[in-house]
Design an enzyme around this catalytic site. Structure first.
Site, PDB file in Angstrom:
ATOM      1  N   HIS A 123      -1.747  -8.932   1.952  1.00  0.00           N
ATOM      2  CA  HIS A 123      -1.448  -7.649   2.626  1.00  0.00           C
ATOM      3  C   HIS A 123      -2.596  -7.350   3.610  1.00  0.00           C
ATOM      4  O   HIS A 123      -2.875  -8.159   4.480  1.00  0.00           O
ATOM      5  CB  HIS A 123      -1.239  -6.589   1.535  1.00  0.00           C
ATOM      6  CG  HIS A 123      -0.720  -5.263   2.017  1.00  0.00           C
ATOM      7  ND1 HIS A 123      -0.032  -5.097   3.189  1.00  0.00           N
ATOM      8  CD2 HIS A 123      -0.805  -4.014   1.462  1.00  0.00           C
ATOM      9  CE1 HIS A 123       0.294  -3.818   3.343  1.00  0.00           C
ATOM     10  NE2 HIS A 123      -0.172  -3.141   2.312  1.00  0.00           N
TER      11      HIS A 123
ATOM     12  N   SER B 276       0.833  -1.221   0.000  1.00  0.00           N
ATOM     13  CA  SER B 276       0.000   0.000   0.000  1.00  0.00           C
ATOM     14  C   SER B 276       0.858   1.258   0.000  1.00  0.00           C
ATOM     15  O   SER B 276       0.601   2.211  -0.749  1.00  0.00           O
ATOM     16  CB  SER B 276      -0.965   0.007   1.190  1.00  0.00           C
ATOM     17  OG  SER B 276      -0.301  -0.249   2.403  1.00  0.00           O
TER      18      SER B 276
ATOM     19  N   ASP C   4      -2.085  -8.438  11.681  1.00  0.00           N
ATOM     20  CA  ASP C   4      -3.427  -8.880  11.303  1.00  0.00           C
ATOM     21  C   ASP C   4      -3.896 -10.097  12.097  1.00  0.00           C
ATOM     22  O   ASP C   4      -5.087 -10.426  12.092  1.00  0.00           O
ATOM     23  CB  ASP C   4      -3.461  -9.195   9.811  1.00  0.00           C
ATOM     24  CG  ASP C   4      -3.179  -7.957   8.980  1.00  0.00           C
ATOM     25  OD1 ASP C   4      -3.699  -6.891   9.331  1.00  0.00           O
ATOM     26  OD2 ASP C   4      -2.426  -8.055   7.996  1.00  0.00           O
TER      27      ASP C   4
ATOM     28  N   HIS D 214       5.921 -12.674   7.494  1.00  0.00           N
ATOM     29  CA  HIS D 214       6.103 -11.281   7.073  1.00  0.00           C
ATOM     30  C   HIS D 214       7.276 -11.192   6.114  1.00  0.00           C
ATOM     31  O   HIS D 214       8.234 -11.955   6.236  1.00  0.00           O
ATOM     32  CB  HIS D 214       6.354 -10.360   8.279  1.00  0.00           C
ATOM     33  CG  HIS D 214       6.085  -8.923   7.970  1.00  0.00           C
ATOM     34  ND1 HIS D 214       7.043  -8.088   7.457  1.00  0.00           N
ATOM     35  CD2 HIS D 214       4.945  -8.195   8.059  1.00  0.00           C
ATOM     36  CE1 HIS D 214       6.509  -6.891   7.268  1.00  0.00           C
ATOM     37  NE2 HIS D 214       5.239  -6.919   7.608  1.00  0.00           N
TER      38      HIS D 214
ATOM     39  N   ARG E 220       3.162  -4.661  16.824  1.00  0.00           N
ATOM     40  CA  ARG E 220       1.747  -4.248  16.709  1.00  0.00           C
ATOM     41  C   ARG E 220       0.844  -5.372  17.215  1.00  0.00           C
ATOM     42  O   ARG E 220      -0.236  -5.118  17.747  1.00  0.00           O
ATOM     43  CB  ARG E 220       1.431  -3.890  15.249  1.00  0.00           C
ATOM     44  CG  ARG E 220       2.308  -2.756  14.702  1.00  0.00           C
ATOM     45  CD  ARG E 220       2.095  -2.550  13.217  1.00  0.00           C
ATOM     46  NE  ARG E 220       2.473  -3.738  12.450  1.00  0.00           N
ATOM     47  CZ  ARG E 220       2.313  -3.872  11.127  1.00  0.00           C
ATOM     48  NH1 ARG E 220       1.782  -2.868  10.431  1.00  0.00           N
ATOM     49  NH2 ARG E 220       2.678  -4.978  10.506  1.00  0.00           N
TER      50      ARG E 220
HETATM   51  N1  AMX Z   1       1.452 -19.790   6.095  1.00  0.00           N
HETATM   52  C1  AMX Z   1       1.902 -20.703   5.193  1.00  0.00           C
HETATM   53  N2  AMX Z   1       2.940 -20.519   4.383  1.00  0.00           N
HETATM   54  C2  AMX Z   1       3.593 -19.354   4.508  1.00  0.00           C
HETATM   55  C3  AMX Z   1       3.221 -18.376   5.421  1.00  0.00           C
HETATM   56  C4  AMX Z   1       2.087 -18.613   6.223  1.00  0.00           C
HETATM   57  N3  AMX Z   1       1.623 -17.719   7.081  1.00  0.00           N
HETATM   58  N4  AMX Z   1       4.067 -17.317   5.283  1.00  0.00           N
HETATM   59  C5  AMX Z   1       4.945 -17.643   4.308  1.00  0.00           C
HETATM   60  N5  AMX Z   1       4.652 -18.870   3.833  1.00  0.00           N
HETATM   61  C6  AMX Z   1       5.284 -19.546   2.714  1.00  0.00           C
HETATM   62  C7  AMX Z   1       5.140 -18.699   1.463  1.00  0.00           C
HETATM   63  O1  AMX Z   1       3.851 -18.872   0.872  1.00  0.00           O
HETATM   64  C8  AMX Z   1       6.267 -19.206   0.604  1.00  0.00           C
HETATM   65  O2  AMX Z   1       5.858 -20.428   0.052  1.00  0.00           O
HETATM   66  P1  AMX Z   1       6.275 -20.848  -1.457  1.00  0.00           P
HETATM   67  O3  AMX Z   1       7.766 -20.952  -1.404  1.00  0.00           O
HETATM   68  O4  AMX Z   1       5.566 -22.117  -1.675  1.00  0.00           O
HETATM   69  O5  AMX Z   1       5.810 -19.724  -2.344  1.00  0.00           O
HETATM   70  C9  AMX Z   1       7.352 -19.500   1.649  1.00  0.00           C
HETATM   71  O6  AMX Z   1       6.679 -19.642   2.912  1.00  0.00           O
HETATM   72  C10 AMX Z   1       8.378 -18.396   1.772  1.00  0.00           C
HETATM   73  O7  AMX Z   1       7.711 -17.161   1.999  1.00  0.00           O
HETATM   74  P2  AMX Z   1       8.401 -15.994   2.842  1.00  0.00           P
HETATM   75  O8  AMX Z   1       9.630 -15.576   2.115  1.00  0.00           O
HETATM   76  O9  AMX Z   1       8.537 -16.394   4.263  1.00  0.00           O
HETATM   77  O10 AMX Z   1       7.277 -14.855   2.808  1.00  0.00           O
HETATM   78  P3  AMX Z   1       7.061 -13.718   1.725  1.00  0.00           P
HETATM   79  O11 AMX Z   1       7.966 -12.589   2.051  1.00  0.00           O
HETATM   80  O12 AMX Z   1       7.089 -14.257   0.349  1.00  0.00           O
HETATM   81  O13 AMX Z   1       5.545 -13.312   2.023  1.00  0.00           O
HETATM   82  C11 AMX Z   1       3.705 -12.865   3.449  1.00  0.00           C
HETATM   83  C12 AMX Z   1       5.199 -12.629   3.195  1.00  0.00           C
HETATM   84  C13 AMX Z   1       3.225 -11.949   4.551  1.00  0.00           C
HETATM   85  C14 AMX Z   1       2.923 -12.546   2.173  1.00  0.00           C
HETATM   86  C15 AMX Z   1       3.504 -14.354   3.857  1.00  0.00           C
HETATM   87  O14 AMX Z   1       4.170 -14.602   5.076  1.00  0.00           O
HETATM   88  C16 AMX Z   1       2.057 -14.740   3.978  1.00  0.00           C
HETATM   89  O15 AMX Z   1       1.435 -15.123   2.963  1.00  0.00           O
HETATM   90  N6  AMX Z   1       1.439 -14.663   5.212  1.00  0.00           N
HETATM   91  C17 AMX Z   1       0.031 -14.902   5.398  1.00  0.00           C
HETATM   92  C18 AMX Z   1      -0.788 -13.702   4.943  1.00  0.00           C
HETATM   93  C19 AMX Z   1      -0.614 -12.537   5.895  1.00  0.00           C
HETATM   94  O16 AMX Z   1      -0.697 -12.661   7.099  1.00  0.00           O
HETATM   95  N7  AMX Z   1      -0.427 -11.334   5.307  1.00  0.00           N
HETATM   96  C20 AMX Z   1      -0.354 -10.086   6.107  1.00  0.00           C
HETATM   97  C21 AMX Z   1       1.059  -9.520   6.193  1.00  0.00           C
HETATM   98  C22 AMX Z   1       1.069  -8.213   6.963  1.00  0.00           C
HETATM   99  C23 AMX Z   1       0.405  -7.138   6.175  1.00  0.00           C
HETATM  100  O17 AMX Z   1       0.856  -6.751   5.102  1.00  0.00           O
HETATM  101  N8  AMX Z   1      -0.707  -6.634   6.616  1.00  0.00           N
END
Ligand code: AMX
Length: 439
Positions: free
Chosen positions: A271, A241, A372, A317, A326
């Protein structure tokens, strides 16, 4: 001119001098290397954007102009009778870098009240949107409809020197922040409460008024809104964002175009939409397992979620590598105000179990909860049960950070963003030229 505007103006000159000196004397200093994995993997961690107002450390979390969340909970002014910081204060602080007094905050409350009336064309736009449209879509459209009255766009069209850009940008930002609580509340009331709107109460501060217009007049919920709107306000510049607002604004698109675009990014499930996803997931857990599950049941449910190919919402994250401060701030609020609430117990049990499972699975770089994972349970407890709406509140808060930065970006005359993209052939060529790794 308002005190805040004067104060901000007094900060522009010194910062312009500082930047000019840095670029002139040290502009060629190399600060980062970039790997092929980073280019393909979402540009993760590449230091390539300047953000004035906050910085995110992987271990200790967000610092707003050097201050942690507990620092700000102690130092920012409180509303009469309250103990949580006022969002007016974080906006003042993010914009100027100076800690405000209570009177500074009260002056912003009053200024936002004066600017808060929603124009007829915005109301007509909102009324034309089907009420079952996602609240984030409604928010983005409502903000975009305000573009018609952008002072920046009108002044730019009339011809304005670059050194003045910050002034109408400031005016647009103040107009938009003033209107966001009522826009959010209208979206909520038309989507879930039959269009029965509640007028603002001129005696209330910005956060309490948000709560009031939503229809939840409890002093504890006012406090939650103050905390919530402060802690979601900014998370440095690289998140979707913030970066979207920054990028769109760099084309000299005004605050309404930039903010509306940012909200479309916040609406993504990876996000800001994660707060809605967390609540939906917890409701499913409690429905499928008949109430508060045992830890064994939860353990299996978490694994089943992962095995079905879904993420555990609220965990992980892109930058953080520890529990999000937070999250901690919200957990402390829950321990103080709703320690025995069933859903809080589930959230706490997930906190105990999910990180171990994510570590065991071995994929997520950060197994700890983010902001979140906790916000929904607090909102739900006070009666805001329609979780599809939650990201709108995140957006109202996030506006303060990304729009404060947008004013700074125009004050500093930052350039249009234009990173270089590359073809796979070019990446393969670079790979072929690189020395073979040592065995
Ligand atoms: N549950 C399951 N798998 C997860 C995970 C979770 N909470 N967080 C990361 N992973 C997985 C990824 O999907 C990725 O899998 P892949 O290799 O098969 O594609 C692997 O772990 C490596 O990912 P990463 O490098 O640790 O994370 P990232 O930087 O690519 O993504 C984020 C970060 C937040 C998108 C990811 O942790 C996620 O999807 N979390 C759940 C959604 C969430 O809570 N989003 C809110 C974030 C905060 C915000 O912006 N408000």
């Amino acid at each position: 001119m308002s005190t805040l505007k004067e104060k901000f103006q007094s900060k522009i000159g010194p910062m312009r001098d500082r930047v000019q000196k840095l670029v002139k004397e040290k502009g060629e200093v190399v600060i980062d290397d970039v790997t092929i994995s980073q280019v393909i993997g979402g540009m993760r961690d590449i230091r390539s954007m300047w953000w004035v107002i906050s910085d995110l450390d992987p271990q200790e979390g967000i610092r707003f102009r050097g201050y942690t969340i507990p620092d700000l909970q102690a130092k920012l002014p409180k509303a009469h009778g309250g103990s949580e910081p006022m969002p007016e204060g974080i906006f003042y602080f993010l914009l100027t870098g100076d800690l405000p007094t209570f009177d500074d905050c009260a002056a912003i409350t009053e200024e936002w009240r004066r600017r808060s009336a929603l124009p007829g064309h915005l109301l007509t736009t909102l009324e034309s949107i089907p009420t079952d449209t996602h609240p984030m879509t409604q928010l983005s459209l409502a903000i975009l409809s305000l573009q018609r009255d952008s002072k920046f766009a009108h002044r730019y069209r009339a011809g304005m020197p670059k050194g003045d850009y910050w002034d109408p940008m400031y005016e647009d930002v103040m107009d938009l922040l003033a209107k966001l609580p009522e826009i959010g509340a209208r979206i909520y009331r038309r989507s879930y409460k039959g269009g029965h709107y509640i007028a603002a109460d001129p005696k209330l501060d910005w956060a309490a008024n948000t709560a009031h217009m939503l229809g939840i007049d409890k002093s504890e919920f006012y406090e939650l809104m103050r905390l919530y709107l402060v802690i979601h306000s900014d998370h440095e510049g690289g998140n979707v964002s913030a970066h979207t607002c920054h990028l769109v604004g760099s084309a000299l698109s005004d605050a309404f175009y930039s903010m509306s675009a940012a909200m479309n990014g916040l609406a993504g499930p990876l996000h800001g939409l994660a707060n809605q996803e967390v609540l939906r997931w917890i409701m499913d857990v409690m429905k499928d397992l008949g109430g508060v599950p045992t830890k064994e049941q939860l353990h299996k449910y978490l694994w089943d979620t992962l095995k079905s190919g879904k993420v555990i919402p609220g965990y992980g994250h892109a930058v953080l590598r520890k529990t999000d401060p937070r999250y901690i701030a919200q957990r402390e609020f829950a321990l103080k105000h709703l320690p025995n609430y069933d859903m809080f117990k589930v959230v706490s049990d997930i906190y105990e179990i999910a990180p171990k499972i994510l570590i065991e699975q071995g994929k997520a770089k950060n197994p700890w909860p983010n902001v979140d994972a906790h916000s929904g349970v607090l909102l739900y407890y006070y009666g805001l049960t329609e979780y599809d709406f939650y990201t709108v509140l995140f957006g109202v808060s996030r506006a303060m950070g990304i729009l404060a930065q947008l004013i700074w970006s125009r004050a500093l005359g930052l350039a249009i963003e234009r990173p270089k993209s590359v073809l796979i052939e070019w990446l393969e060529e670079q790979a072929a030229k690189a020395p073979a790794p040592a065995k």
